[in-house]
Design an enzyme around this catalytic site. Sequence first.
Site, mmCIF file in Angstrom:
data_model
loop_
_atom_site.group_PDB
_atom_site.id
_atom_site.type_symbol
_atom_site.label_atom_id
_atom_site.label_comp_id
_atom_site.label_asym_id
_atom_site.label_seq_id
_atom_site.Cartn_x
_atom_site.Cartn_y
_atom_site.Cartn_z
ATOM 1 N N LYS A 3 -6.790 0.203 5.100
ATOM 2 C CA LYS A 3 -6.903 -1.155 4.563
ATOM 3 C C LYS A 3 -6.108 -2.188 5.363
ATOM 4 C CE LYS A 3 -3.682 -1.631 0.659
ATOM 5 N NZ LYS A 3 -3.531 -2.262 -0.640
ATOM 6 N N ASP A 4 -5.188 -1.714 6.219
ATOM 7 C CA ASP A 4 -4.449 -2.645 7.071
ATOM 8 C C ASP A 4 -5.160 -2.933 8.390
ATOM 9 O OD1 ASP A 4 -2.391 -2.892 5.218
ATOM 10 O OD2 ASP A 4 -1.359 -1.117 5.995
ATOM 11 N N THR A 14 3.668 -8.796 -7.196
ATOM 12 C CA THR A 14 2.638 -8.406 -6.223
ATOM 13 C C THR A 14 2.424 -9.579 -5.289
ATOM 14 O OG1 THR A 14 0.352 -7.732 -5.839
ATOM 15 C CG2 THR A 14 0.713 -9.129 -7.749
ATOM 16 N N SER A 70 -0.378 -9.434 -3.438
ATOM 17 C CA SER A 70 -1.799 -9.292 -3.157
ATOM 18 C C SER A 70 -2.570 -10.331 -3.968
ATOM 19 C CB SER A 70 -2.241 -7.879 -3.522
ATOM 20 O OG SER A 70 -3.624 -7.857 -3.798
ATOM 21 N N LEU A 71 -3.292 -11.228 -3.268
ATOM 22 C CA LEU A 71 -4.100 -12.233 -3.965
ATOM 23 C C LEU A 71 -5.175 -11.536 -4.796
ATOM 24 C CD1 LEU A 71 -4.673 -14.868 -1.122
ATOM 25 C CD2 LEU A 71 -2.831 -14.781 -2.823
ATOM 26 N N ARG A 72 -5.665 -10.431 -4.276
ATOM 27 C CA ARG A 72 -6.703 -9.664 -4.969
ATOM 28 C C ARG A 72 -6.202 -9.138 -6.316
ATOM 29 N NH1 ARG A 72 -7.056 -4.334 -5.372
ATOM 30 N NH2 ARG A 72 -5.302 -4.082 -3.951
ATOM 31 N N ARG A 73 -5.024 -8.530 -6.302
ATOM 32 C CA ARG A 73 -4.481 -7.996 -7.562
ATOM 33 C C ARG A 73 -4.159 -9.122 -8.527
ATOM 34 N NH1 ARG A 73 -0.740 -4.043 -3.952
ATOM 35 N NH2 ARG A 73 -2.198 -2.292 -3.809
ATOM 36 N N ARG A 95 7.821 -8.715 -1.492
ATOM 37 C CA ARG A 95 7.516 -8.177 -0.172
ATOM 38 C C ARG A 95 8.429 -7.021 0.147
ATOM 39 N NH1 ARG A 95 5.610 -9.744 4.633
ATOM 40 N NH2 ARG A 95 5.771 -7.507 4.755
ATOM 41 N N ASN A 139 8.823 -3.000 2.272
ATOM 42 C CA ASN A 139 8.141 -1.716 2.183
ATOM 43 C C ASN A 139 8.328 -1.118 0.785
ATOM 44 O OD1 ASN A 139 10.644 -0.329 2.142
ATOM 45 N ND2 ASN A 139 10.732 -0.448 4.373
ATOM 46 N N THR A 161 11.904 -0.736 -0.582
ATOM 47 C CA THR A 161 12.521 -2.015 -0.932
ATOM 48 C C THR A 161 11.984 -2.541 -2.254
ATOM 49 O OG1 THR A 161 12.347 -2.451 1.439
ATOM 50 C CG2 THR A 161 13.131 -4.259 0.054
ATOM 51 N N ARG A 162 10.688 -2.430 -2.442
ATOM 52 C CA ARG A 162 10.088 -2.979 -3.661
ATOM 53 C C ARG A 162 10.560 -2.242 -4.902
ATOM 54 N NH1 ARG A 162 4.011 -5.121 -2.409
ATOM 55 N NH2 ARG A 162 4.460 -5.759 -0.291
ATOM 56 N N CYS A 218 -7.141 -9.878 5.080
ATOM 57 C CA CYS A 218 -6.270 -9.378 4.027
ATOM 58 C C CYS A 218 -5.723 -10.553 3.228
ATOM 59 C CB CYS A 218 -5.155 -8.498 4.588
ATOM 60 S SG CYS A 218 -4.043 -9.365 5.683
HETATM 61 C C1 DPM Z 1 -3.117 -5.026 2.316
HETATM 62 C C2 DPM Z 1 -2.745 -5.487 1.023
HETATM 63 C C3 DPM Z 1 -1.537 -4.830 0.720
HETATM 64 C C4 DPM Z 1 -1.210 -3.973 1.834
HETATM 65 C C5 DPM Z 1 -3.505 -6.499 0.189
HETATM 66 C C6 DPM Z 1 -4.215 -5.884 -1.022
HETATM 67 C C7 DPM Z 1 -0.727 -5.015 -0.515
HETATM 68 C C8 DPM Z 1 0.226 -6.187 -0.379
HETATM 69 C C9 DPM Z 1 1.095 -6.413 -1.578
HETATM 70 C C10 DPM Z 1 -4.307 -5.428 3.093
HETATM 71 N N1 DPM Z 1 -2.173 -4.149 2.786
HETATM 72 O O1 DPM Z 1 -4.170 -4.680 -1.315
HETATM 73 O O2 DPM Z 1 -4.872 -6.669 -1.768
HETATM 74 O O3 DPM Z 1 1.008 -5.695 -2.594
HETATM 75 O O4 DPM Z 1 1.925 -7.309 -1.489
HETATM 76 C C11 DPM Z 1 -0.440 -1.547 2.021
HETATM 77 C C12 DPM Z 1 -0.085 -0.501 1.106
HETATM 78 C C13 DPM Z 1 -0.752 0.664 1.548
HETATM 79 C C14 DPM Z 1 -1.451 0.310 2.705
HETATM 80 C C15 DPM Z 1 0.819 -0.623 -0.070
HETATM 81 C C16 DPM Z 1 0.133 -1.012 -1.359
HETATM 82 C C17 DPM Z 1 -0.701 2.081 0.983
HETATM 83 C C18 DPM Z 1 -1.981 2.533 0.319
HETATM 84 C C19 DPM Z 1 -3.146 2.857 1.220
HETATM 85 C C20 DPM Z 1 -0.023 -3.034 1.997
HETATM 86 N N2 DPM Z 1 -1.215 -1.021 2.961
HETATM 87 O O5 DPM Z 1 -0.977 -1.565 -1.368
HETATM 88 O O6 DPM Z 1 0.742 -0.762 -2.426
HETATM 89 O O7 DPM Z 1 -3.038 3.679 2.157
HETATM 90 O O8 DPM Z 1 -4.216 2.301 0.975
#
Ligand code: DPM
Length: 360
Positions: free
Chosen positions: A97-98, A144, A146-149, A166, A168, A171-172, A260
């Site tokens: 997803k990154d 969070t 994430s705008l999506r969440r 924010r 890792n 930290t969260r 993202c």
């Molecule tokens: C992206 C988002 C987030 C990550 C945006 C989203 C979460 C950011 C946040 C594109 N990348 O999901 O709408 O919560 O502030 C990320 C995580 C993982 C991969 C951590 C997470 C682990 C899970 C995986 C950060 N990237 O989403 O809790 O492998 O899919």
Amino acid sequence: MEEGPYKYMTDGNGKVCRVIRIGTRKSQLARIQTDSVGDKLKDLYPHIQLEIVAMSTTGDKILDTALSKIGEKSLFTKELENALERNEVDLVVHSLKDLPTTLPPGFTIGAVLKRESPYDAVVLHPKHAGKTLETLADKSVIGTSSLRRAAQLKKRFPHLEFKDIRGNLNTRLKKLDEKDDFSAIILAAAGLKRMGWEERISQVLEPADCMYAVGQGALAVEVRARDADILEMVSVLHDPETVLRCIAERAFLRHLEGGCSVPVAVHTEVKDSQLYLTGAVYSLDGSDSLKETMQTSVAAEDKSQEAVDEQVQRVGVTASKVPGGAQDRAERLGVDLAVLLLSKGAKEILTVARQLNDAR
Ligand code: DPM
């Protein structure tokens, strides 16, 4: 010994073998994900020599800004791709997803591994143990960035407030447990499981509450597109069902021109050789949204009818061992769903969301 930019080593029997170097970010989650792919490669190819090279990325360094506000698309991937380009590493493990839906030229996703839970999870402050998002008190603050969440949950749970968080995963969780700023945070279940923190999940969010991000829960191996040996080596790691789902999801996001930093969510399922894709776009507060589902057949077709082109990349993915016809239909499904949502006004919703987010 072969000439070239690669690194070689002599094993105990005097045999020269190529050292396979895997690049990773330095976070604990990235290390765990990289090690798990390294272990799989070791099992499959006991003779290879593996070396892990850890580095920091822009996304790791900028910790005070919400991801969606840092204009850069390849936040977590650029430094690692530079190392790939310079032959300092041979493959890089990412959370799919990154990875942007369009990779820079010269790179490809050579493997998408079997997806873990793609769902989002609620982690509560210990003092709220036993509660759910529904039963948390009015004005409870949920962390969070994430705008999506945030968009989906604001609509579904209007009594809650949402604030950026924010850093890792370590930290969260620390910010959650040791301070009084947040009643709960929302994280991907997959990341929590990989870290061994499954017991901190107090609630897994159903699709009706919160649909997941494109590619969430799947690991991807990025390689140099021209490096046939490494591509062949990692191709056995592909999980065919995950590949087809993620091609459809990524094609959907790419055609919407989302990154993202836009509130876009999906849900996919393969049942009786049919691939179902549900996709949605949201305004920042979730009050405006569009959601549709479409399906296509991903049955393995008659080989004689299939145009075999091993070099084709679909939304950045090279999967020569997965039927090409099914991949084509999965990609088309994503595009068709995006076209449908765009015809209903998705562009306007996303444009306004982007502008409001930039002005925050
Ligand atoms: C992206 C988002 C987030 C990550 C945006 C989203 C979460 C950011 C946040 C594109 N990348 O999901 O709408 O919560 O502030 C990320 C995580 C993982 C991969 C951590 C997470 C682990 C899970 C995986 C950060 N990237 O989403 O809790 O492998 O899919």
